[in-house]
Design a protein around this motif. Structure first.
Motif, mmCIF file in Angstrom:
data_model
loop_
_atom_site.group_PDB
_atom_site.id
_atom_site.type_symbol
_atom_site.label_atom_id
_atom_site.label_comp_id
_atom_site.label_asym_id
_atom_site.label_seq_id
_atom_site.Cartn_x
_atom_site.Cartn_y
_atom_site.Cartn_z
ATOM 1 N N THR A 36 0.846 -1.199 0.000
ATOM 2 C CA THR A 36 0.000 0.000 0.000
ATOM 3 C C THR A 36 0.884 1.252 0.000
ATOM 4 N N ALA A 37 2.063 1.153 0.634
ATOM 5 C CA ALA A 37 3.017 2.269 0.590
ATOM 6 C C ALA A 37 3.585 2.436 -0.819
ATOM 7 N N ILE A 38 3.767 1.319 -1.525
ATOM 8 C CA ILE A 38 4.223 1.402 -2.917
ATOM 9 C C ILE A 38 3.185 2.131 -3.765
ATOM 10 N N LEU A 39 1.921 1.776 -3.580
ATOM 11 C CA LEU A 39 0.853 2.446 -4.331
ATOM 12 C C LEU A 39 0.807 3.935 -3.992
ATOM 13 N N ALA A 40 0.975 4.270 -2.724
ATOM 14 C CA ALA A 40 0.977 5.679 -2.326
ATOM 15 C C ALA A 40 2.136 6.429 -2.968
ATOM 16 N N SER A 41 3.294 5.759 -3.060
ATOM 17 C CA SER A 41 4.454 6.383 -3.693
ATOM 18 C C SER A 41 4.225 6.621 -5.176
ATOM 19 N N LEU A 42 3.552 5.675 -5.833
ATOM 20 C CA LEU A 42 3.190 5.856 -7.239
ATOM 21 C C LEU A 42 2.217 7.025 -7.385
ATOM 22 N N ARG A 43 1.212 7.063 -6.528
ATOM 23 C CA ARG A 43 0.226 8.149 -6.594
ATOM 24 C C ARG A 43 0.887 9.511 -6.461
ATOM 25 N N ALA A 44 1.881 9.582 -5.570
ATOM 26 C CA ALA A 44 2.554 10.859 -5.312
ATOM 27 C C ALA A 44 3.590 11.207 -6.368
ATOM 28 N N GLY A 45 3.812 10.305 -7.326
ATOM 29 C CA GLY A 45 4.807 10.557 -8.364
ATOM 30 C C GLY A 45 6.232 10.394 -7.885
ATOM 31 N N GLN A 46 6.419 9.732 -6.724
ATOM 32 C CA GLN A 46 7.760 9.506 -6.196
ATOM 33 C C GLN A 46 8.389 8.229 -6.748
ATOM 34 N N THR A 47 7.562 7.352 -7.304
ATOM 35 C CA THR A 47 8.003 6.105 -7.933
ATOM 36 C C THR A 47 7.454 6.068 -9.349
ATOM 37 N N ASP A 48 8.294 5.651 -10.291
ATOM 38 C CA ASP A 48 7.877 5.584 -11.697
ATOM 39 C C ASP A 48 7.264 4.232 -12.054
#
Length: 506
Positions: A227-239
């Motif tokens: 869920t933290a990975i998904l949040a990072s994607l949402r925030a544009g911090q992970t490509d």
């Protein structure tokens, strides 16, 4: 019949058409891909690793002679071409003269020979050793040629070679005994740094024979909570991210800036029994457990419906209707009868191990199995383990039962030979020797007619499910998620991330 690299067998295992290695168009500024996954590699030796998390990292750094494309055809990697002799007992490879290791050294036939000699050395404890036991000798007649002389016709050996467990390593690094600590491969990326369970930094390998990449590297962050990975994607911090949890994956399409890549996988979810331990050594007990399980309920409950019931054979060219297999439709009455015939009407208690995180559904699967098997008096004591501890325990066969997710292959022989033949190097994991399975495996290895091979392996599957040393449950999907600014990724049924070689960032 004279097989050359232009012939196809069953799933395209003998296909080696010309593949363009023209450089991908570079953007004005190449960028580093920010990637996240929940499980990190457990080691760097490509010949020894069995965890999916390790193989996903190492397949970006190392290369085998050949690899599988997204259609499960065998295509060139280090080898530019190959040819079987008419009797299928000699296999000749021509190496790509452009293939180089990340230290700048040419990949030579001597490196190939040293790599396979290491694979075959029992002291190495190579994960795929059994798949190459037909190799009697290896010749290197010139600077681009490697000749494997086989003891028997070995149709599936190409599929066996198309895996990172058969990576070609520098002979110099083998001699120096640095494989476990120093990653020198000929793949598309170089490993610049590794902080276990935290971060990997990879840079594009300028010497890769496959051509220039459109990204200059990958920075991988390990985030155990998806869920933290998904949040990072949402925030544009992970490509770009690997997603294992189907519940998290189903949320991705709701995000306007994200794209979900979803593809049916060859890997299978299974409850592995240990037939060397009482009462799993009793055939009727094993069969009773198979009859008591509602496999579709496991898919619906533990996998959120994201999968399908399967037998042992998961590749499209070999798979058959699971309803034709022994007791694949739940029959609790028959299960209780079998328990009574086995003298186990009172049931028993057994420990079942499962790994935290990979697959993330393991705990849920174990809980559903616990509830279903309780109906026939089988009481499961669930023990959750960290992945590295689980892998070590699993490899030793030190369990009553194990909830597992094992890799699939496009050919049944390299998929199950190491577990269910007398020479299998993972026999300590299955703890099950059966003359019929051993015979059928060897027939399937040597048979050259595609239709006859399918028939042989259907017999193998029918007998295997009747013997029930393991209880196959389902296949599932492999998922990756990415920002819509990331383009070009090609997912594969094997779950490989090699498709990152075609990625660009807009």
């Amino acid at each position: 019949m004279n097989w050359t690299h232009s012939r196809k067998l069953v799933t395209g295992l003998f296909v080696a058409t010309a593949i363009s290695t023209a450089a991908f168009a570079l953007p004005v500024e190449a960028a580093t891909l920010r990637m996240a996954w929940a499980q990190d590699a457990t080691g760097l030796d490509p010949h020894k690793q069995t965890a999916f998390s390790s193989l996903r990292l190492l397949e970006l750094i190392y290369e085998p002679l050949v690899r599988l494309d997204t259609q499960l055809n065998v295509v060139p990697a280090i080898a530019a071409s190959w040819e079987f002799a008419p009797d299928a007992k000699t296999l000749t490879f021509k190496l790509d003269p452009k293939a180089k290791f990340s230290n700048g050294a040419q990949v030579t036939p001597a490196d190939v020979k040293a790599s396979f000699e290491r694979l075959l050395d029992e002291a190495t404890a190579a994960a795929a050793r059994s798949n190459f036991l037909s190799i009697e000798s290896i010749d290197t007649p010139d600077a681009e040629t490697v000749v494997f002389h086989l003891s028997t016709a070995d149709v599936p050996i190409l599929a066996s070679m198309a895996t990172i467990n058969a990576a070609v390593l520098p002979a110099s690094e083998i001699t120096a005994d640095t494989i476990a600590t120093k990653a020198v491969g000929s793949g598309p990326f170089k490993l610049d740094s590794w902080e276990p369970n935290a971060k990997e930094v990879l840079s594009a390998n300028a010497d890769w024979a496959g051509g220039k990449l459109a990204i200059d590297g990958i920075e991988v962050t390990v985030l155990p909570d998806e869920t933290a990975i998904l949040a990072s994607l949402r925030a544009g911090q992970t490509d770009f991210a690997l997603i294992n949890d189907p519940l998290v994956a189903t949320l991705v399409p709701n995000e306007p800036n994200l794209q979900l890549n979803r593809i049916s996988g060859l890997a299978y979810n299974v409850l592995q029994l240990n037939p060397s331990r009482t009462p799993m050594d009793n055939l009727k007990v094993r069969q009773a457990m198979s009859c008591a399980i509602d496999r579709q309920e496991i898919v619906d409950s533990a996998l959120a419906g994201e999968g399908k019931v399967t037998g042992p054979l998961t590749a499209p060219a070999f798979a058959e209707d699971p309803d034709t297999l022994f007791c694949y439709k739940q029959d609790v009455a028959k299960a209780k009868q079998l328990m009574e015939e086995a003298g186990m009407s009172g049931g028993f208690t057994a420990k079942v191990i499962a790994a935290n995180g990979e697959p993330p559904v393991a705990a849920s699967e174990a809980q559903v199995l616990q509830a279903q098997l309780a109906e026939i008096g089988v009481k499961l004591d669930i023990q959750m383990m960290e992945l590295s501890v689980y892998v070590d325990t699993w490899l030793k066969g030190d369990f009553d039962m194990a909830v597992a997710q094992n890799g699939g292959r496009p050919d049944p022989y390299p998929m199950y030979n190491r577990y269910f033949t007398k020479d299998g190097n993972l026999l300590q994991v299955s703890n099950f020797v059966d003359d019929t399975l051993d015979s059928l495996m060897r027939q399937g290895q040597a048979e050259t007619d595609p239709a006859k091979r399918v028939e042989i392996f259907h017999q193998f599957e029918q007998h295997l499910t009747e013997q029930s040393p393991w209880l196959w449950l389902s296949t599932s999907y492999t998922y990756t998620a990415q920002l819509k600014t990331v383009t070009g990724f090609e997912p594969s049924p094997t779950g490989t991330l090699f498709g990152l070689t075609k990625v660009s960032i807009q």
